[in-house]
Design a protein around this motif. Structure first.
Motif, mmCIF file in Angstrom:
data_model
loop_
_atom_site.group_PDB
_atom_site.id
_atom_site.type_symbol
_atom_site.label_atom_id
_atom_site.label_comp_id
_atom_site.label_asym_id
_atom_site.label_seq_id
_atom_site.Cartn_x
_atom_site.Cartn_y
_atom_site.Cartn_z
ATOM 1 N N LEU A 26 0.845 -1.204 0.000
ATOM 2 C CA LEU A 26 0.000 0.000 0.000
ATOM 3 C C LEU A 26 0.877 1.250 0.000
ATOM 4 C CD1 LEU A 26 -2.661 1.543 0.206
ATOM 5 C CD2 LEU A 26 -2.690 1.056 2.676
ATOM 6 N N ALA A 27 1.914 1.270 0.827
ATOM 7 C CA ALA A 27 2.829 2.418 0.866
ATOM 8 C C ALA A 27 3.495 2.604 -0.496
ATOM 9 C CB ALA A 27 3.879 2.215 1.960
ATOM 10 N N TRP A 28 3.916 1.499 -1.079
ATOM 11 C CA TRP A 28 4.549 1.536 -2.421
ATOM 12 C C TRP A 28 3.602 2.178 -3.437
ATOM 13 C CZ3 TRP A 28 2.964 -0.889 -6.941
ATOM 14 C CH2 TRP A 28 3.902 -0.941 -7.979
ATOM 15 N N ALA A 29 2.332 1.776 -3.390
ATOM 16 C CA ALA A 29 1.346 2.312 -4.334
ATOM 17 C C ALA A 29 1.082 3.799 -4.065
ATOM 18 C CB ALA A 29 0.045 1.510 -4.246
ATOM 19 N N LEU A 30 1.049 4.178 -2.804
ATOM 20 C CA LEU A 30 0.793 5.586 -2.455
ATOM 21 C C LEU A 30 1.928 6.492 -2.940
ATOM 22 C CD1 LEU A 30 -0.681 5.031 1.111
ATOM 23 C CD2 LEU A 30 -1.883 6.109 -0.813
ATOM 24 N N ALA A 133 -2.813 -4.007 -7.369
ATOM 25 C CA ALA A 133 -1.534 -4.320 -6.736
ATOM 26 C C ALA A 133 -1.751 -5.216 -5.529
ATOM 27 C CB ALA A 133 -0.826 -3.032 -6.303
ATOM 28 N N GLY A 134 -0.836 -6.141 -5.325
ATOM 29 C CA GLY A 134 -0.942 -7.058 -4.192
ATOM 30 C C GLY A 134 0.433 -7.378 -3.624
ATOM 31 N N GLY A 135 0.468 -7.799 -2.379
ATOM 32 C CA GLY A 135 1.733 -8.073 -1.693
ATOM 33 C C GLY A 135 2.193 -9.514 -1.801
ATOM 34 N N MET A 136 1.689 -10.224 -2.804
ATOM 35 C CA MET A 136 2.101 -11.615 -2.944
ATOM 36 C C MET A 136 3.604 -11.698 -3.184
ATOM 37 S SD MET A 136 -0.787 -10.758 -4.582
ATOM 38 C CE MET A 136 -2.499 -11.214 -4.800
ATOM 39 N N SER A 181 11.929 -6.586 1.937
ATOM 40 C CA SER A 181 10.690 -5.801 1.917
ATOM 41 C C SER A 181 10.691 -4.771 3.053
ATOM 42 C CB SER A 181 9.433 -6.679 1.900
ATOM 43 O OG SER A 181 9.237 -7.313 3.114
ATOM 44 N N TRP A 182 11.359 -5.077 4.169
ATOM 45 C CA TRP A 182 11.523 -4.044 5.218
ATOM 46 C C TRP A 182 12.413 -2.913 4.706
ATOM 47 C CZ3 TRP A 182 8.235 -3.410 8.776
ATOM 48 C CH2 TRP A 182 7.652 -4.487 9.467
ATOM 49 N N ARG A 183 13.444 -3.279 3.943
ATOM 50 C CA ARG A 183 14.316 -2.230 3.372
ATOM 51 C C ARG A 183 13.537 -1.365 2.395
ATOM 52 N NH1 ARG A 183 18.175 -6.642 2.323
ATOM 53 N NH2 ARG A 183 18.706 -7.103 4.472
ATOM 54 N N LEU A 184 12.643 -1.998 1.647
ATOM 55 C CA LEU A 184 11.793 -1.221 0.732
ATOM 56 C C LEU A 184 10.921 -0.244 1.530
ATOM 57 C CD1 LEU A 184 10.413 -0.611 -2.018
ATOM 58 C CD2 LEU A 184 8.928 -2.591 -1.609
ATOM 59 N N ALA A 185 10.361 -0.721 2.633
ATOM 60 C CA ALA A 185 9.540 0.154 3.480
ATOM 61 C C ALA A 185 10.373 1.341 3.963
ATOM 62 C CB ALA A 185 8.999 -0.640 4.676
ATOM 63 N N GLU A 186 11.601 1.062 4.341
ATOM 64 C CA GLU A 186 12.481 2.119 4.825
ATOM 65 C C GLU A 186 12.752 3.150 3.730
ATOM 66 O OE1 GLU A 186 15.927 0.551 7.044
ATOM 67 O OE2 GLU A 186 17.001 2.303 6.307
ATOM 68 N N ARG A 187 12.966 2.684 2.490
ATOM 69 C CA ARG A 187 13.206 3.622 1.385
ATOM 70 C C ARG A 187 11.954 4.460 1.103
ATOM 71 N NH1 ARG A 187 15.739 -0.767 -0.944
ATOM 72 N NH2 ARG A 187 14.058 -1.178 -2.405
ATOM 73 N N LEU A 188 10.787 3.837 1.253
ATOM 74 C CA LEU A 188 9.534 4.529 0.930
ATOM 75 C C LEU A 188 9.157 5.562 1.983
ATOM 76 C CD1 LEU A 188 7.433 1.437 -0.189
ATOM 77 C CD2 LEU A 188 8.042 3.367 -1.657
#
Ligand code: ZN
Length: 239
Positions: A26-30, A133-136, A181-188
């Motif tokens: 969801l954060a990625w999409a936002l 979009a989905g988190g699969m 995916s946590w690193r992606l969250a951190e970048r976002l």
């Protein structure tokens, strides 16, 4: 002749369960799309905490990220209760969580993601939303065949043909493990987003939210908690 329905590819509909992966998606999409809606499903889950987590995560994202708050649109909860009527799984009944004879955990609900995608497509079609979009994730998962990219791509192709609409599917976590995916969250969204997802998203199959671990709330022993704990440990050990 019927012309293919043109959808708006600046708009995304996120399959949002309130879990870690769909919260990061969801954060990625936002960050990426001008308008983002969310859809979740009731299918006779044993625990309502997952659905409560959806509300909490959405509210926390809105409060912490004003740009995202402007983009975050409606949330829809659709009834997929038929999945429960069709068979017993550990997600919907008081069945023990273990590996069944076919090698899949008893938490596997056959066809669940395929049904969810079709229902999301029905909503996206009506709203003119082009991106689903989905988190699969097939890199780090419990072996569910409907999380595999090939199955999801095929389902999307069926939806494009069956609804005559130019849907696009995005699964940013498909090929990355939980630590990544946590690193992606951190970048976002920096440490603030990591904290929101860790604190509010819900993963545990047993619906446990009393015990707080470094990696979030959960029983700590079900396969979902084990995966989450392992991913968090790998993420935080990076230094
Ligand atoms: Zn658990």
């Amino acid at each position: 002749m019927v012309r293919m329905r043109k959808l708006d590819h600046r708009k995304a509909l996120v399959l949002f369960s309130g879990g870690q992966d769909s919260s990061i998606t969801l954060a990625w999409a936002l960050e990426r799309y001008a308008d983002v809606e969310t859809i979740g499903f009731t299918y006779g889950q044993r625990h309502a905490v997952e659905l409560e987590a959806r509300e909490t995560v959405r509210a926390a994202l809105r409060a912490a990220f004003p740009d995202w708050a402007r983009r975050l649109g409606a949330d829809t909860v659709a009834d997929a209760g038929g999945l429960k009527d069709l068979g017993e799984t550990a997600m919907t009944h008081e069945t023990e969580i273990h590996l069944a004879e076919d090698g899949l955990p008893t938490t596997f609900v056959p066809g669940r993601n395929l049904v969810f995608l079709a229902l999301a497509g029905a909503l996206a079609y009506r709203r003119g939303i082009g991106v689903i979009a989905g988190g699969m994730c097939e890199a780090d998962y419990s072996g569910y065949p409907d999380c595999r990219e090939a199955a999801l791509r095929a389902q999307l192709e069926a939806m494009r043909l069956g609804m005559d609409a130019d849907f696009e599917f995005q699964s940013p976590l498909m090929h990355i493990d939980k630590a990544e995916s946590w690193r992606l969250a951190e970048r976002l969204g920096g440490a603030r987003l990591v904290e929101i997802v860790n604190e509010h998203s819900h993963t545990c199959y047993r619906g446990e939210r009393d015990a707080r671990h470094a990696w979030g709330f959960g029983c700590g022993t079900c396969p979902a908690c084990e995966l989450r704990a392992k991913g968090w440990a790998a993420y935080t050990a990076r230094g």
